[in-house]
Each structure stands twice: as C-alpha cells, then as structure tokens.
Design a protein around this motif. Sequence first.
Motif, PDB file in Angstrom:
ATOM      1  N   MET A 145       0.825  -1.179   0.000  1.00  0.00           N
ATOM      2  CA  MET A 145       0.000   0.000   0.000  1.00  0.00           C
ATOM      3  C   MET A 145       0.874   1.250   0.000  1.00  0.00           C
ATOM      4  N   ILE A 146       0.254   2.351  -0.290  1.00  0.00           N
ATOM      5  CA  ILE A 146       0.924   3.633  -0.420  1.00  0.00           C
ATOM      6  C   ILE A 146       0.535   4.514   0.766  1.00  0.00           C
ATOM      7  N   LYS A 147       1.475   5.352   1.228  1.00  0.00           N
ATOM      8  CA  LYS A 147       1.159   6.294   2.294  1.00  0.00           C
ATOM      9  C   LYS A 147       0.530   7.551   1.723  1.00  0.00           C
ATOM     10  N   GLN A 148      -0.552   7.967   2.339  1.00  0.00           N
ATOM     11  CA  GLN A 148      -1.183   9.239   2.020  1.00  0.00           C
ATOM     12  C   GLN A 148      -0.964  10.160   3.208  1.00  0.00           C
ATOM     13  N   LEU A 149      -0.607  11.384   2.946  1.00  0.00           N
ATOM     14  CA  LEU A 149      -0.483  12.377   4.001  1.00  0.00           C
ATOM     15  C   LEU A 149      -1.714  13.264   3.981  1.00  0.00           C
ATOM     16  N   SER A 150      -2.261  13.536   5.133  1.00  0.00           N
ATOM     17  CA  SER A 150      -3.365  14.480   5.267  1.00  0.00           C
ATOM     18  C   SER A 150      -2.868  15.626   6.129  1.00  0.00           C
ATOM     19  N   VAL A 151      -2.909  16.833   5.568  1.00  0.00           N
ATOM     20  CA  VAL A 151      -2.394  18.016   6.230  1.00  0.00           C
ATOM     21  C   VAL A 151      -3.584  18.877   6.642  1.00  0.00           C
ATOM     22  N   ILE A 163      -0.444  12.505  -2.116  1.00  0.00           N
ATOM     23  CA  ILE A 163       0.464  11.407  -2.409  1.00  0.00           C
ATOM     24  C   ILE A 163       1.754  12.071  -2.887  1.00  0.00           C
ATOM     25  N   VAL A 164       2.843  11.842  -2.169  1.00  0.00           N
ATOM     26  CA  VAL A 164       4.126  12.473  -2.502  1.00  0.00           C
ATOM     27  C   VAL A 164       5.199  11.400  -2.664  1.00  0.00           C
ATOM     28  N   ASP A 165       6.315  11.793  -3.279  1.00  0.00           N
ATOM     29  CA  ASP A 165       7.362  10.815  -3.563  1.00  0.00           C
ATOM     30  C   ASP A 165       8.156  10.403  -2.328  1.00  0.00           C
ATOM     31  N   PHE A 216      -6.257  -6.500 -11.193  1.00  0.00           N
ATOM     32  CA  PHE A 216      -5.879  -5.092 -11.175  1.00  0.00           C
ATOM     33  C   PHE A 216      -4.421  -4.948 -10.763  1.00  0.00           C
ATOM     34  N   HIS A 217      -3.775  -3.916 -11.300  1.00  0.00           N
ATOM     35  CA  HIS A 217      -2.425  -3.590 -10.855  1.00  0.00           C
ATOM     36  C   HIS A 217      -2.549  -2.643  -9.664  1.00  0.00           C
ATOM     37  N   VAL A 218      -2.232  -3.162  -8.477  1.00  0.00           N
ATOM     38  CA  VAL A 218      -2.251  -2.365  -7.251  1.00  0.00           C
ATOM     39  C   VAL A 218      -0.813  -1.948  -6.974  1.00  0.00           C
ATOM     40  N   TYR A 219      -0.586  -0.650  -6.897  1.00  0.00           N
ATOM     41  CA  TYR A 219       0.761  -0.140  -6.645  1.00  0.00           C
ATOM     42  C   TYR A 219       1.190  -0.476  -5.224  1.00  0.00           C
ATOM     43  N   THR A 220       2.443  -0.884  -5.107  1.00  0.00           N
ATOM     44  CA  THR A 220       2.991  -1.220  -3.791  1.00  0.00           C
ATOM     45  C   THR A 220       4.099  -0.276  -3.372  1.00  0.00           C
ATOM     46  N   SER A 221       4.516   0.600  -4.274  1.00  0.00           N
ATOM     47  CA  SER A 221       5.637   1.490  -3.998  1.00  0.00           C
ATOM     48  C   SER A 221       5.476   2.786  -4.775  1.00  0.00           C
ATOM     49  N   MET A 222       5.952   3.879  -4.190  1.00  0.00           N
ATOM     50  CA  MET A 222       5.934   5.167  -4.875  1.00  0.00           C
ATOM     51  C   MET A 222       6.822   5.135  -6.115  1.00  0.00           C
ATOM     52  N   LYS A 223       7.823   4.282  -6.120  1.00  0.00           N
ATOM     53  CA  LYS A 223       8.744   4.203  -7.266  1.00  0.00           C
ATOM     54  C   LYS A 223       7.997   3.801  -8.534  1.00  0.00           C
ATOM     55  N   GLU A 224       6.885   3.113  -8.402  1.00  0.00           N
ATOM     56  CA  GLU A 224       6.111   2.710  -9.575  1.00  0.00           C
ATOM     57  C   GLU A 224       5.480   3.896 -10.292  1.00  0.00           C
ATOM     58  N   PHE A 225       5.273   5.011  -9.600  1.00  0.00           N
ATOM     59  CA  PHE A 225       4.691   6.194 -10.222  1.00  0.00           C
ATOM     60  C   PHE A 225       5.693   6.955 -11.055  1.00  0.00           C
TER      61      PHE A 225
END
Length: 140
Positions: free
Chosen positions: A1-7, A47-49, A130-139
């Motif tokens: 899973m990917i981390k989302q930041l909420s500010v 979503i940030v790198d 489905f392709h579920v992203y596991t890393s930010m590097k995939e973006f």
Amino acid sequence: MIKQLSVLVSNNPGNLFNVVEILKENNIECYGLSTYDATDFGVFHMIVDDPDRCNDLLSSKGYTVLERFVIAVRLQERFTNMSDFLKELKNARTNLDCIFTFVSHNQEPVIVFRTEDSFEVEKYLTDKGFHVYTSMKEFM
C-alpha cells in the motif's frame, strides 16, 4: 500500500499554495492532491514521492500531518468510466473513506482510495487482475 499524508490547515486563502510551495522548495514531488474543506479548517490529502521526509518537514513547520495507508490502482483499459471501477468496489462490499485520481508520469490513470478494510480490498482487486501499486517508485 501507499502512504497518504493528510495536512490540516486553517481555511484561509493561500494555504494550499503555502503547503505545495514548501514541497517545491524541498524537491518533494506531489503526485496527487485532494482537498476537503469545512468552515474553519481544510484537509489536504496528498500522495508524494517521499512521505516520511514530507511529514517531518511539514510537521517542523507547524502543520498537523496524519499518515494513512491507501490503495492506489492503475485503471485498466477495460474500464471506460469511473462507474465500472466503482462497481468492482461495490462487489467487494467496501465503503470508501476518501477517493481521488491522478495521472502517473507515464500517463497512466491512477485511482487512490482509503477504506477500513484495505488489506482485504487490495487482495480482492489483485485477484481480479488489477495492478495495485505497492511502492511510490512505480509512479516515477
């Protein structure tokens, strides 16, 4: 899973600019952004790198930052509209807490969402092909 930041920020003109300007000045790339506003405050879901560095940086500037795991899925050609994808989530019997879309660097549509049962939904979507992203590097 990917981390989302909420500010969390006060609901004043220019606050979104202030946050993304801090990211720009520190070479943090923002891939996706969603906002929610209420009378007195706003919430920027991002979503940030480099979510860990971004969290540390914004926290040091006085912002309240929450980290949550989200599911990021590459939308496939067989889905011609959002309704088709949301039908799959309905079939998985999941309730969405937050959802937004963006386009990756290689021009692929990505849908990001948060749900209470993330691990089960992630497995369901993976099993459905489905392709579920596991890393930010995939973006990148």
